[in-house]
Design a protein around this motif. Sequence first.
Motif, PDB file in Angstrom:
ATOM      1  N   UNK A 148      49.111  33.718  40.258  1.00 18.24           N
ATOM      2  CA  UNK A 148      49.325  33.815  41.694  1.00 18.24           C
ATOM      3  C   UNK A 148      50.742  34.279  42.018  1.00 18.24           C
ATOM      4  N   UNK A 149      51.709  34.015  41.127  1.00 16.56           N
ATOM      5  CA  UNK A 149      53.096  34.333  41.412  1.00 16.56           C
ATOM      6  C   UNK A 149      53.484  35.752  41.011  1.00 16.56           C
ATOM      7  N   UNK A 150      52.703  36.372  40.145  1.00 19.61           N
ATOM      8  CA  UNK A 150      53.047  37.705  39.643  1.00 19.61           C
ATOM      9  C   UNK A 150      52.573  38.752  40.632  1.00 19.61           C
ATOM     10  N   UNK A 151      53.360  39.818  40.885  1.00 16.92           N
ATOM     11  CA  UNK A 151      52.947  40.854  41.834  1.00 16.92           C
ATOM     12  C   UNK A 151      51.612  41.478  41.468  1.00 16.92           C
ATOM     13  N   UNK A 152      50.974  42.063  42.478  1.00 17.97           N
ATOM     14  CA  UNK A 152      49.634  42.613  42.315  1.00 17.97           C
ATOM     15  C   UNK A 152      49.526  43.734  41.301  1.00 17.97           C
ATOM     16  N   UNK A 153      50.614  44.456  41.046  1.00 14.58           N
ATOM     17  CA  UNK A 153      50.534  45.556  40.083  1.00 14.58           C
ATOM     18  C   UNK A 153      50.314  45.044  38.675  1.00 14.58           C
ATOM     19  N   UNK A 154      50.693  43.807  38.405  1.00 18.20           N
ATOM     20  CA  UNK A 154      50.539  43.258  37.067  1.00 18.20           C
ATOM     21  C   UNK A 154      49.258  42.446  36.928  1.00 18.20           C
ATOM     22  N   UNK A 155      48.557  42.194  38.025  1.00 22.77           N
ATOM     23  CA  UNK A 155      47.306  41.450  37.973  1.00 22.77           C
ATOM     24  C   UNK A 155      46.141  42.413  38.012  1.00 22.77           C
ATOM     25  N   UNK A 156      44.941  41.874  37.831  1.00 22.31           N
ATOM     26  CA  UNK A 156      43.739  42.684  37.963  1.00 22.31           C
ATOM     27  C   UNK A 156      43.558  43.056  39.426  1.00 22.31           C
ATOM     28  N   UNK A 157      43.075  44.269  39.686  1.00 23.27           N
ATOM     29  CA  UNK A 157      42.889  44.718  41.048  1.00 23.27           C
ATOM     30  C   UNK A 157      41.608  44.138  41.638  1.00 23.27           C
ATOM     31  N   UNK A 158      41.685  43.736  42.887  1.00 24.95           N
ATOM     32  CA  UNK A 158      40.513  43.238  43.609  1.00 24.95           C
ATOM     33  C   UNK A 158      39.975  44.380  44.454  1.00 24.95           C
ATOM     34  N   UNK A 159      38.671  44.549  44.440  1.00 25.43           N
ATOM     35  CA  UNK A 159      38.023  45.595  45.232  1.00 25.43           C
ATOM     36  C   UNK A 159      37.051  44.951  46.205  1.00 25.43           C
ATOM     37  N   UNK A 160      36.953  45.557  47.377  1.00 28.78           N
ATOM     38  CA  UNK A 160      35.907  45.194  48.327  1.00 28.78           C
ATOM     39  C   UNK A 160      34.774  46.176  48.094  1.00 28.78           C
ATOM     40  N   UNK A 161      33.631  45.679  47.670  1.00 28.70           N
ATOM     41  CA  UNK A 161      32.536  46.576  47.326  1.00 28.70           C
ATOM     42  C   UNK A 161      31.203  45.953  47.646  1.00 28.70           C
ATOM     43  N   UNK A 162      30.141  46.725  47.405  1.00 25.75           N
ATOM     44  CA  UNK A 162      28.783  46.274  47.707  1.00 25.75           C
ATOM     45  C   UNK A 162      28.114  45.743  46.452  1.00 25.75           C
ATOM     46  N   UNK A 163      27.376  44.648  46.616  1.00 25.17           N
ATOM     47  CA  UNK A 163      26.579  44.066  45.550  1.00 25.17           C
ATOM     48  C   UNK A 163      25.121  44.253  45.942  1.00 25.17           C
ATOM     49  N   UNK A 164      24.323  44.886  45.076  1.00 26.50           N
ATOM     50  CA  UNK A 164      22.957  45.280  45.448  1.00 26.50           C
ATOM     51  C   UNK A 164      21.968  44.152  45.204  1.00 26.50           C
ATOM     52  N   UNK A 165      21.097  43.954  46.194  1.00 19.67           N
ATOM     53  CA  UNK A 165      19.976  43.036  46.095  1.00 19.67           C
ATOM     54  C   UNK A 165      18.745  43.757  46.602  1.00 19.67           C
ATOM     55  N   UNK A 166      17.614  43.078  46.616  1.00 22.35           N
ATOM     56  CA  UNK A 166      16.393  43.688  47.115  1.00 22.35           C
ATOM     57  C   UNK A 166      15.558  44.233  45.984  1.00 22.35           C
ATOM     58  N   UNK A 167      14.524  44.976  46.338  1.00 22.18           N
ATOM     59  CA  UNK A 167      13.667  45.543  45.300  1.00 22.18           C
ATOM     60  C   UNK A 167      13.902  47.032  45.164  1.00 22.18           C
ATOM     61  N   UNK A 168      13.029  47.679  44.423  1.00 21.15           N
ATOM     62  CA  UNK A 168      13.284  49.061  44.008  1.00 21.15           C
ATOM     63  C   UNK A 168      13.527  50.017  45.175  1.00 21.15           C
ATOM     64  N   UNK A 169      12.701  50.018  46.182  1.00 22.84           N
ATOM     65  CA  UNK A 169      12.860  50.980  47.275  1.00 22.84           C
ATOM     66  C   UNK A 169      13.398  50.360  48.557  1.00 22.84           C
ATOM     67  N   UNK A 170      13.694  49.078  48.544  1.00 21.46           N
ATOM     68  CA  UNK A 170      14.236  48.403  49.725  1.00 21.46           C
ATOM     69  C   UNK A 170      15.543  47.695  49.381  1.00 21.46           C
TER      70      UNK A 170
END
Length: 123
Positions: free
Chosen positions: A17-39
């Motif tokens: 938590x104390x180390x700057x963001x460049x040295x940590x893993x990057x966090x992304x805002x992204x989509x997580x897929x759910x549902x079935x094949x065509x929906x």
Amino acid sequence: MNRFGNLWNSSLGLLRAAVPGTQRDMVKLRLQRFGRKTLPFYRVVAADSKSPRDGRCIEYLGTYNPNPNKHNEKLVTLNVERIKYWLVVGAQPTETVAKLLGNCALLPAKPMRHWKEPKEKKA
């Protein structure tokens, strides 16, 4: 080995938590897929950039249903306060999430790309 030694991987995670963001893993805002094949149905999540698309996430931030309902609307629900927090902390939205946030006026909207028709070749 980095200068923090074994403290970096400790279970407390205080140095993470104390180390700057460049040295940590990057966090992304992204989509997580759910549902079935065509929906498909998506959750908007904050996730580590190295985790798989449908893998573990840090926090759920909203939903996106790209299938139009009977009123021809695509439904989006967002937790605006938490999304603003993650953007301030330095999370990077993917292109699709940035487009959704632009439509909701949380980010500046990207200019639309207009494709030019190819010119006909003279024979």
